[in-house]
Write a protein that holds these residues in place. Structure first.
Motif, short mmCIF file in Angstrom:
data_model
loop_
_atom_site.label_atom_id
_atom_site.label_comp_id
_atom_site.label_asym_id
_atom_site.label_seq_id
_atom_site.Cartn_x
_atom_site.Cartn_y
_atom_site.Cartn_z
N PRO A 100 0.80 -1.24 0.00
CA PRO A 100 0.00 0.00 0.00
C PRO A 100 0.83 1.28 0.00
CG PRO A 100 -0.95 -1.57 1.52
CD PRO A 100 0.35 -2.15 1.06
N SER A 101 1.90 1.31 0.78
CA SER A 101 2.72 2.52 0.78
C SER A 101 3.49 2.68 -0.53
CB SER A 101 3.69 2.50 1.97
OG SER A 101 4.51 1.37 1.91
N LEU A 102 3.90 1.57 -1.12
CA LEU A 102 4.59 1.65 -2.42
C LEU A 102 3.65 2.11 -3.52
CD1 LEU A 102 6.71 -1.64 -2.31
CD2 LEU A 102 7.53 0.70 -2.03
N LEU A 103 2.42 1.59 -3.51
CA LEU A 103 1.46 1.98 -4.53
C LEU A 103 1.03 3.44 -4.36
CD1 LEU A 103 -0.81 -1.20 -4.73
CD2 LEU A 103 0.99 -0.49 -6.30
N ALA A 104 0.92 3.89 -3.12
CA ALA A 104 0.55 5.29 -2.88
C ALA A 104 1.64 6.23 -3.37
CB ALA A 104 0.28 5.51 -1.40
#
Length: 119
Positions: A57-61
């Motif tokens: 999730p943090s990488l995609l954000a």
């Protein structure tokens, strides 16, 4: 500071799959069999999926991806997670069946009170 704490707390969800993977690897080392292999593969892939679900999730954000692309990645992860669950469940089922058969064979070796005629 709070983001570091949040990241550390999100790692707590990795502990149970890691323990299961360790136990399956221990079983595989002690008893090299089909059920141990299936359980180790299933739990290993599950551990990887859990790690990815923690950090993705943090990488995609950070990459500002569209919702359709994010959904595609999660769908692929869900399919892989389903397959590793099937592998683990099949190995566990084989292990349970073999254990029950072995315990039944051992218990059949001992005399029971109904085996003797008390007349």
């Amino acid at each position: 500071m709070s983001s570091i704490l949040a990241n550390l707390l999100s790692l707590i969800s990795i502990i149970p799959p890691f323990i299961v993977f360790g136990a399956c690897c221990f079983l595989l080392i002690k008893k090299s069999s089909a059920e141990a292999m299936l359980m180790a593969m299933g739990s290993g892939i599950s551990l990887i999926i859990n790690i990815l679900y923690t950090f993705v999730p943090s990488l995609l954000a950070a990459q500002n991806l569209k919702l359709t692309e994010i959904t595609k990645y999660y769908s692929i992860g869900g399919i892989i997670g389903f397959m590793d669950g099937i592998c683990f469940a099949a190995g566990f089922l084989i292990l349970v069946i073999n254990t029950v058969k072995k315990n039944k064979a051992i218990s059949d070796q001992f005399a029971k009170s109904t085996d003797y005629n008390h007349e």
